[in-house]
Design a protein around this motif. Structure first.
Motif: not given
Lengths: 457, 227
Positions: B177-195
């Motif tokens: 999340l931090e390295g690829v999307w530069d998001y510093h918060f936790d999306p509630q859904t498991n978006v990373i798994d989907v990607h």
């Protein structure tokens, strides 16, 4: 300092009285100077003019002419107020209307005011002496007894006026102090009531719209904000008490159950793992709560700047397109190339991510979610629409409250904090979150003001 | 790898030290700021795990600033109970390379420490990444597996690049999340798994040997599955 002067009311009253007294005294002094003083100066000017005339006569005709002129002037003096005395070097009377040279008059060129006896009448005179050639002395003066009476009258009047001013200053000071106390007592009564726990108290406005009313309004605004914050704190502590108790109890039960009943190591491991997951969930809720609190505290406003939201929003759309697709829904984003705004891009991105996350989560199979944004003169509107169950009208105002979960949301995963965060972000930016009916579904609008002006949370 | 753990809480320290040793690292431990600073300055480590708040008058930030002022570039992972953004920024500004908030999962800590220690060793900017039969050309932005071209979306490309740069290491969802999307918060859904699962469809599915592995309770790693 006297304890009395610790009272601001007394201090203000004293300042008022002092100022009044000083200005009254200044006025009296001026009046004195321009009346009694003027009379004195007129007398002195007349004496000087006399002296000038007589010295010219002396220069023209010698001592004899001077004696004649003095006699002439005395005879022609209609007001009978002129005083002349010509004396020889031994100060013995030669001519004039005084019996003898007054003992007090010794210096030349100085005005003396002294009692004289003239034609058997005691009177008051203002005189000046001159030295003449040959050692002779000349005394020129004016009878000022009438003027002295007038001056006395004036002095008395002014003194009385000062006494009256003093009385008025005292009364005025008391009135000022009373006003001051009354105005303050309103504020302090409110403060005391609030300190005593009655947070509903407000300072009453006089309705005059004066400075005190403005102060009262500021204080009332402050109290309103404190009240809202207190309400928020109360809600959160209630929510923590109720909503976190359940998962904590669940984790505890799992661990206790495992320690009592687990037959195999594998069962024990499984139970511990599930309990760890439960605890992670609790930590996540805490983190969300802290983040909302951090946003609501407003400290992040320091990092506000001019931002372009186009890329962050496109990132959110890109991230959730895949998620929507996996759930059999579609996410369409319609975003302009540039979306200038003022604020914190990361926070707005998180808020929009929460809205899209919700929309995708509640979207039915084959449903569609849309993310659009529009910049207008008034500001920026970011709209997320879904085709899900929506939120019933009477629940819409409650939805952004912490831990609030609508009936329809009971069975979907979530903490009940997503919309709270969006609301907090909106308010931090001086904007608002509107939840509307998309018939069917929900239309969530995140409206941000155009300029850098930020509202009070 | 040789790792220094500066942490005063006995339970946390014991847990971290044991875990790192189990993962095959040599671990030194200091339980106060003074010893921590002394060891960090006088010995050579591949990475330092540094608690922010320490007893003994010298806190984590102070140690970090002293290290950096001596041109010591040992990668430092800051551990902290202070989660808010300002604290995080303060830690990174003082010279921290990564910031992890307590409580944390050990897998997350291990993945991040290993990534940091490895980063210190990479030799210059690469133009080409290769893992097994998977090749990525960073200049032409082309990906090939077994000589066969794979079409990737820009974000999928960056996700794969991140995985390839950390090949053989575990990368957690938060790191992605931090390295690829530069998001510093936790999306509630498991978006990373989907990607990641979409990336798998393109990179792994057409080929006999899957490269993207799921590590239970941790994240993902890119390597050929060893049987």
């Amino acid at each position: 300092m006297f304890p009395l002067f610790r009272s601001a009311g007394v201090r203000f009253a004293a300042i008022y009285a002092g100022l009044l007294a000083v200005s009254a005294a200044a006025l009296a002094l001026y009046l004195w100077w321009s009346t009694a003083g003027l009379l004195d100066r007129q007398t002195e000017a007349a004496i000087r003019a006399d002296a000038q005339g007589l010295s010219e006569r002396l220069a023209d005709g010698g001592l004899r002419a001077l004696v004649a002129t003095v006699a002439d002037r005395l005879a022609g003096n209609v007001d009978d107020d002129a005083i002349y005395l010509l004396a020889d070097p031994a100060f013995l009377r030669l001519s004039g209307n005084l019996d003898h040279w007054p003992a007090a008059v010794r210096e030349v060129g100085t005005f003396y005011e002294l009692p004289v006896t003239r034609a058997g009448m005691r009177s008051l005179a203002r005189v000046q002496s001159y030295d003449l050639p040959g050692g002779y002395h000349l005394l020129i003066g004016r009878d000022v007894v009438v003027r002295a009476q007038l001056r006395q009258l004036l002095t008395d009047a002014l003194l009385w006026a000062l006494v009256i001013v003093g009385a008025m200053a005292t009364v005025g000071a008391l009135v000022v102090r009373g006003l001051f106390r009354r105005t303050l007592s309103n504020v302090s009564a409110t403060a005391i009531a609030i300190a005593g726990g009655d947070l509903a108290q407000r300072v009453t406005l006089s309705g005059r719209g004066d400075e005190f009313d403005q102060l009262a309004e500021v204080i009332n605004d402050m109290l309103d904000r404190i009240g809202r914050l207190m309400e928020g704190v109360r809600q959160v502590s209630n929510a923590i008490a109720h909503d976190l108790r359940t998962p904590i109890a669940r984790a505890r039960t799992r661990l206790e159950d495992a320690s009592l009943h687990a037959g195999t190591t594998a069962e024990l491991h499984a139970a511990i793992e599930r309990a760890t997951a439960d605890l992670d969930g609790i930590v996540a809720v805490f983190q969300a709560l802290l983040r909302i609190a951090e946003i609501e505290a407003g400290s992040r406003r320091a990092a506000f700047g001019r931002i372009d939201l186009a890329a962050p929003l496109a990132g959110v759309a890109e991230m959730y397109e895949a998620v929507a697709e996996e759930r059999g829904a579609t996410l369409t984003a319609d975003l302009p190339d540039r979306l200038p705004a003022f604020g914190d891009a990361a926070l707005i991105q998180q808020a929009v991510a929460n809205l899209v996350d919700n929309a995708v989560k509640f979207s039915p199979d084959g449903g569609s979610v849309s993310l659009t944004a529009q910049a207008s003169a008034r500001g920026l509107e970011i709209v997320v629409t879904d085709g899900g169950p929506g939120i019933p009208k009477d629940e819409r105002s409650k939805a952004p409250q912490r831990f609030y979960r609508g009936e329809a949301a009971r069975h979907t995963p979530g903490s009940g904090l997503g919309l709270s965060l969006v609301q907090a972000v909106a308010q931090l930016h001086g904007g608002q979150l509107r939840l509307e009916d998309a018939a069917p579904g929900l239309r969530a609008v995140l409206a941000l003001p155009a300029t850098g002006e930020t509202g009070v949370v | 790898m040789r790792i220094l753990v500066v942490e005063d809480d006995k339970d946390v320290a014991g847990f971290v030290v044991r875990g790192l040793k189990e993962a095959g690292h040599t671990v030194e431990h200091a339980d106060n700021g003074r010893d921590g600073l002394f060891m960090a300055v006088s010995e050579k480590f591949d990475a330092v795990v540094l608690d922010r708040m320490l007893p003994g008058g010298i806190d984590g930030i102070k140690i970090l600033e002293t290290l950096r002022s001596q041109q010591n570039i040992t990668p430092v992972l800051i551990l902290s109970a202070l989660a808010d953004v300002n604290e995080r920024v303060k830690g990174l500004k003082a010279g921290g390379d990564d910031y992890l908030t307590k409580p944390f999962a050990f897998a997350e800590l291990l993945a991040r420490v290993e990534a940091l220690a490895r980063r210190g060793k990479t030799e210059g900017p690469a133009t080409k990444l290769t893992v097994e039969d998977l090749e990525m050309d960073l200049l032409s932005r082309q990906v090939k597996r077994a000589g066969q071209k794979i079409d990737l979306q820009p974000r999928e490309f960056r996700l794969l690049e991140y995985l390839m740069r950390h090949a053989g290491q575990v990368v957690t969802r938060t790191m992605l999340l931090e390295g690829v999307w530069d998001y510093h918060f936790d999306p509630q859904t498991n978006v990373i798994d989907v990607h990641v699962s979409r990336l798998r469809q393109k990179v792994d599915k057409p080929f006999p040997v899957p490269l993207i592995q799921t590590i239970r309770n941790a994240g993902y790693t890119l390597r050929a599955e060893r049987v």
